[in-house]
Design an enzyme around this catalytic site. Structure first.
Site, short mmCIF file in Angstrom:
data_model
loop_
_atom_site.label_atom_id
_atom_site.label_comp_id
_atom_site.label_asym_id
_atom_site.label_seq_id
_atom_site.Cartn_x
_atom_site.Cartn_y
_atom_site.Cartn_z
N ASP A 49 -2.15 -5.01 0.30
CA ASP A 49 -2.04 -6.06 0.18
C ASP A 49 -2.74 -6.74 2.29
O ASP A 49 -2.96 -7.64 2.22
CB ASP A 49 -0.39 -6.18 1.05
CG ASP A 49 0.28 -5.25 1.53
OD1 ASP A 49 -0.89 -4.31 2.54
OD2 ASP A 49 1.21 -4.71 2.06
N GLN B 185 0.96 -1.12 -0.10
CA GLN B 185 -0.02 0.02 0.34
C GLN B 185 0.54 1.59 0.30
O GLN B 185 2.55 0.98 0.47
CB GLN B 185 -1.02 -0.21 1.21
CG GLN B 185 -2.04 -0.85 1.41
CD GLN B 185 -2.96 -1.05 2.11
OE1 GLN B 185 -2.71 -1.72 3.29
NE2 GLN B 185 -3.73 0.24 1.71
N HIS B 186 0.26 2.55 -0.09
CA HIS B 186 1.22 4.00 -0.15
C HIS B 186 1.95 3.76 -1.02
O HIS B 186 1.46 5.63 -1.00
CB HIS B 186 1.42 4.12 0.81
CG HIS B 186 0.49 3.57 2.34
ND1 HIS B 186 -0.47 3.99 2.51
CD2 HIS B 186 0.79 2.44 3.10
CE1 HIS B 186 -1.20 3.16 3.70
NE2 HIS B 186 -0.02 2.57 4.04
#
Length: 464
Positions: A227, A71-72
């Site tokens: 995830d 992520q991110h």
């Protein structure tokens, strides 16, 4: 037999599993490593995905594919769909100062919590966009679209049909800082604030199990997921379940129907992959703490675990605060680790090993307590990730968590979650898959004194 594929593009590698859509049985799989570092050319992820797919025997015979990913991560695309600069990953802390600026400019932590359920830290995408606007304004000017790793890989599988075809899902969008999981809406004014007036295109947020299109071969593309949401889906986690993942980082998340409201911002208001909420806390320090301590002691991980288990609870007063990579929970990006309580008699390899395991697990206890403080029910703990390979972790976790701990059989649960989502998207019916194998139930007598000593030192270290 109908086959589906799940792809897990994590920080360290790309894993592919091809499964029977009916029962989730893995038919074949493949894996390829990713380059290290905290910024990466996204093209390396495509190459790794192609290699993992080839090792898995290709995807020509699968009906549907879904991608889960770290992520991110910030991916900027120009008007032609080309990558503007290397992706900044979740564990890149250069945007810590930018996060603090955004907190103040948007009205403080409470407003961030009220509006989007997330308070920016260095990992959050909005903070990385502010860093880009201030440090690389020319690249910010070139950015026509912003997306996340799973968005971009899904788009590439579709043949990169145009920026307006970019899609994402609630779980991944909720980690950006400009999407509210509680209302399922983007907040464009936050994007505008982060990029100092620039408003690039954002991926369309599609619902759970809605198709994201088709691959170039005509196979169904699932919406994909972050995830952690994919892992929860692969574990078939339900309300009351708390998933503790010990990998490169430490992640504590739980399935619930109520969005959290943590004014300190440690509990992030993320979404899961099924339409519920996934309040989550992430630490920067996970299993590498164990590997680093083992390297210090000059032993392998098996001997490291033996040493840790040979020492008494509490390591005769040694306590490790494991902020070896800075820390995100609590938010201390510039912090360093510390070993406290050293005496002439307790400085032994066994006590050092024990202190490392206990310190790492106590950092996750801190996360569990913060989730519980938000009213999140925690009926059982599912402990997963590479760190569970350590016998010391499995033995000591229930003592420090003060709860029974279920350890599912080792499996690639993120990739399995993506495959389960692919099956759900293709068949329009929830698969009856369950976690692989029979979970090991690990029990031990609680050691609250160890947790209390750790919390005291953590408080002194962090000022919280």
């Amino acid at each position: 037999m109908v086959l589906v594929a799940g792809i897990d593009s994590s920080t360290q590698s790309c894993k592919v599993v091809v499964c029977d859509a009916e029962d989730g049985m893995i038919v074949r799989s493949g894996v390829r490593p990713h380059p290290g570092g905290t910024e990466v050319d996204p093209g390396a992820w495509v190459a790794a995905m192609a290699g993992a797919v080839a090792e898995a025997g290709g995807l020509d015979d699968v009906a549907a594919v879904s991608v889960a990913a770290q992520q991110h991560g910030l991916i900027c695309l120009d008007e032609n769909g080309d990558v503007v600069r290397n992706a900044l990953l979740w564990n890149d802390t250069r945007s810590a100062g930018s996060a603090e600026e955004l907190i103040e400019e948007f009205g403080g932590r409470q407003r961030w919590v009220d509006e989007v359920g997330v308070v920016p830290v260095a990992a959050i995408t909005a903070a990385k966009l502010r860093w880009l606007a201030d440090r690389e304004p020319a690249n910010a000017d070139r950015t026509a679209a912003v997306c996340l790793p799973h968005d971009w890989l899904t788009w590439r599988l579709a043949g990169a049909p145009g920026l307006d075809a970019l899609t994402t899902d609630r779980s991944d969008a909720s980690g950006t800082g400009y999407f509210s999981a509680a209302t399922d809406t983007y907040r464009p004014e936050i994007l505008d604030l982060a990029l100092r007036g620039r408003t690039p295109l954002l991926p369309r947020v599609i619902g759970p199990f809605e198709t994201a299109g088709t691959t170039e071969r005509g196979q169904t593309l699932g919406p994909g997921a972050g995830d952690n949401a994919a892992a929860a889906l692969g574990l078939a986690a339900a309300p009351g379940d708390c998933v503790v993942s010990l990998g490169t980082s430490g992640v504590v998340s739980a399935i619930t129907d109520t969005p959290p409201r943590d004014a300190e911002g440690l509990v992030a208001g993320f979404a899961d992959a099924t339409g519920r909420q996934l309040p989550l806390i992430c630490t920067l320090n996970g299993a590498p703490v164990l590997a680093s301590t083992a390297r210090l002691l000059g032993v392998g991980l098996d001997e490291f675990s033996r040493l840790a288990l040979s020492a008494p609870p509490g390591a005769e007063g040694l306590t490790l605060v494991p902020y070896l990579a800075g820390e995100r929970s609590p938010n201390l990006p510039g912090a360093a680790g510390a070993l406290h309580g050293i005496t002439l008699t307790n400085l032994t390899p066994a006590n050092i090993a024990r202190a490392a395991v206990e310190g790492l697990l106590c950092s996750l206890v801190f996360c569990l307590d913060r989730l519980a403080a938000q009213g999140v029910a925690i009926d059982r703990i599912l402990l997963v990730g590479g760190g569970t390979k350590s016998p010391a972790v499995r033995a000591l976790a229930p003592a420090l968590f003060a709860r029974d701990v279920l350890i599912p059989a080792p499996a690639e649960y993120v990739a399995l979650g993506a495959a389960r989502q692919a099956a759900w998207t293709h068949t329009k019916a929830e698969p009856t898959w369950t976690a692989t194998g029979t979970p090991e139930i690990s029990t031990a007598l609680p050691t609250p004194d160890v947790v209390a000593r750790y919390n005291d030192l953590r408080t002194r270290t962090s000022g919280q």
